[in-house]
Design an enzyme around this catalytic site. Sequence first.
Site, short mmCIF file in Angstrom:
data_model
loop_
_atom_site.label_atom_id
_atom_site.label_comp_id
_atom_site.label_asym_id
_atom_site.label_seq_id
_atom_site.Cartn_x
_atom_site.Cartn_y
_atom_site.Cartn_z
N SER A 92 0.85 -1.19 0.00
CA SER A 92 0.00 0.00 0.00
C SER A 92 0.88 1.23 0.00
O SER A 92 2.01 1.22 0.52
CB SER A 92 -0.90 0.02 1.24
OG SER A 92 -1.57 1.27 1.36
N TYR A 115 -2.26 -1.04 10.05
CA TYR A 115 -2.31 -1.20 8.60
C TYR A 115 -1.05 -0.64 7.95
O TYR A 115 -0.39 -1.32 7.15
CB TYR A 115 -3.55 -0.51 8.04
CG TYR A 115 -3.69 -0.63 6.54
CD1 TYR A 115 -4.13 -1.81 5.96
CD2 TYR A 115 -3.37 0.44 5.70
CE1 TYR A 115 -4.25 -1.94 4.58
CE2 TYR A 115 -3.49 0.33 4.33
CZ TYR A 115 -3.93 -0.86 3.76
OH TYR A 115 -4.04 -0.98 2.40
#
Length: 260
Positions: A152, A166
Amino acid sequence: MADTLNSLFDLTGKVALVTGGRAGLGRMIAMGLLAQGARVYIASRGAEGLQATAGELSQYGECIAIPCDLSNMEGIDALFADVSAKEDHLDILVNNAGLATMSSLDEFTEEMWDGVMDINAKGVFFTCQRMLPLLRAAATPQSPARIINIASAAGLNPPAFNAFSYAASKAACIMLTRHLARDLAEQHILVNAIAPGPFDTDMMADRLAKAGDIIRDRNPLKRLGTMEDIVGCAQFLAGRGSAWTTGAVIPCDGGASTVR
């Protein structure tokens, strides 16, 4: 020469596994691999939804659903057993299964941290480990096997939202990609990562509902990612065109990772 150039993205006869393939980026990537001729296994929790996705994607090629939970070793072992019962090799492994949990710093809990890390970091590592016998069986100097980890943009720069585990897990995914690339190069297994930015997916739905215009305006290209954007990266990393590329992290984020 023309035939070689025209086949750089061709995956005819290849066997691929896409985790987290029920929806979102995983579904898009699976569709892209199918479109290039691969036989694709999709794995995810939620058997009914996964079977429905496999049925929908079967119009593009052979797509097989394998329900599993990749947050624990039992689920990862079961996935390997299921794939190895059907195939004697695996050309392409896409580690896309992931989870995002958002909360303020003061309210972030151990359960929130562990739940994300179990899938996004530990799950990626042990899925790679367990699938190695099948990847090694496919790998040759002329046609290396591929591992594609979906990281990401949040693993490259701290995100504007409170997703501590995350971001940390995706940074871990990026370093794991580089580490595995070095260790597996001599075995003819290429390991690369894609670092997506904002896409219109289920994982992003709440944030887009609250701040979609702001997210678009902050992006250097002033838009969200599309299916073609993520599929193009995945097809490149899965095909002949990337045979000299390993340990790379490709931002697919409209330039979001360049903004501080």
